[in-house]
Design a protein around this motif. Structure first.
Motif, PDB file in Angstrom:
ATOM      1  N   ARG A 190      -0.437   1.953   5.735  1.00  0.00           N
ATOM      2  CA  ARG A 190      -1.045   0.927   6.595  1.00  0.00           C
ATOM      3  C   ARG A 190      -2.528   0.727   6.286  1.00  0.00           C
ATOM      4  NH1 ARG A 190       2.016   3.340  10.435  1.00  0.00           N
ATOM      5  NH2 ARG A 190       0.279   4.569  11.225  1.00  0.00           N
ATOM      6  N   GLU A 191      -3.260   1.830   6.198  1.00  0.00           N
ATOM      7  CA  GLU A 191      -4.702   1.746   5.976  1.00  0.00           C
ATOM      8  C   GLU A 191      -5.032   1.121   4.617  1.00  0.00           C
ATOM      9  OE1 GLU A 191      -7.276   2.540   8.127  1.00  0.00           O
ATOM     10  OE2 GLU A 191      -5.703   2.766   9.627  1.00  0.00           O
ATOM     11  N   GLU A 228       2.784   7.322   6.117  1.00  0.00           N
ATOM     12  CA  GLU A 228       2.860   6.003   6.754  1.00  0.00           C
ATOM     13  C   GLU A 228       1.478   5.476   7.131  1.00  0.00           C
ATOM     14  OE1 GLU A 228       5.512   6.964   9.931  1.00  0.00           O
ATOM     15  OE2 GLU A 228       7.295   6.663   8.691  1.00  0.00           O
ATOM     16  N   THR A 229       0.617   6.360   7.627  1.00  0.00           N
ATOM     17  CA  THR A 229      -0.742   5.954   7.985  1.00  0.00           C
ATOM     18  C   THR A 229      -1.508   5.462   6.767  1.00  0.00           C
ATOM     19  OG1 THR A 229      -0.788   7.515   9.823  1.00  0.00           O
ATOM     20  CG2 THR A 229      -2.928   6.740   8.998  1.00  0.00           C
ATOM     21  N   ASN A 255      -4.488  -2.602   4.592  1.00  0.00           N
ATOM     22  CA  ASN A 255      -5.472  -3.358   5.374  1.00  0.00           C
ATOM     23  C   ASN A 255      -6.779  -3.635   4.632  1.00  0.00           C
ATOM     24  OD1 ASN A 255      -3.928  -3.743   7.673  1.00  0.00           O
ATOM     25  ND2 ASN A 255      -4.540  -1.792   8.558  1.00  0.00           N
TER      26      ASN A 255
END
Length: 87
Positions: free
Chosen positions: A75-76, A71-72, A79
């Motif tokens: 997101r990263e 999940e991280t 971005n």
């Protein structure tokens, strides 16, 4: 039937991300840089260019140890300024 991703995977496992973004020679390096922060290793992403040379599709497979890491990274990667979609 609702199933969560973490119920389908056994950790650690290999997980492939497909990152689609603006065709820029910096994009693959930016993707690898983000991945290195959360899963250090040697990566050789596969880069495919769209038919009109406007977008790149980058596939990168990493070894993940838990759902939070997956999940991280979603997101990263999303971005990054050049990225449009992460699958």
């Amino acid at each position: 039937m609702k199933t969560k991703l973490n119920e389908l995977l056994e950790f650690p496992c290999f997980f492939t991300y497909k990152v689609m973004g603006i065709a820029d020679q910096k994009l693959p390096d930016q993707v690898v840089e983000v991945v290195q922060r959360y899963a250090p290793g040697d990566y050789a992403p596969k880069v495919t260019t769209s038919s009109k040379n406007r977008y790149h599709s980058i596939s990168i497979t990493i070894k993940v140890v838990n759902i939070k890491q997956i999940e991280t990274l979603y997101r990263e990667l999303a971005n990054l300024p050049l990225v449009r979609v992460v699958l």
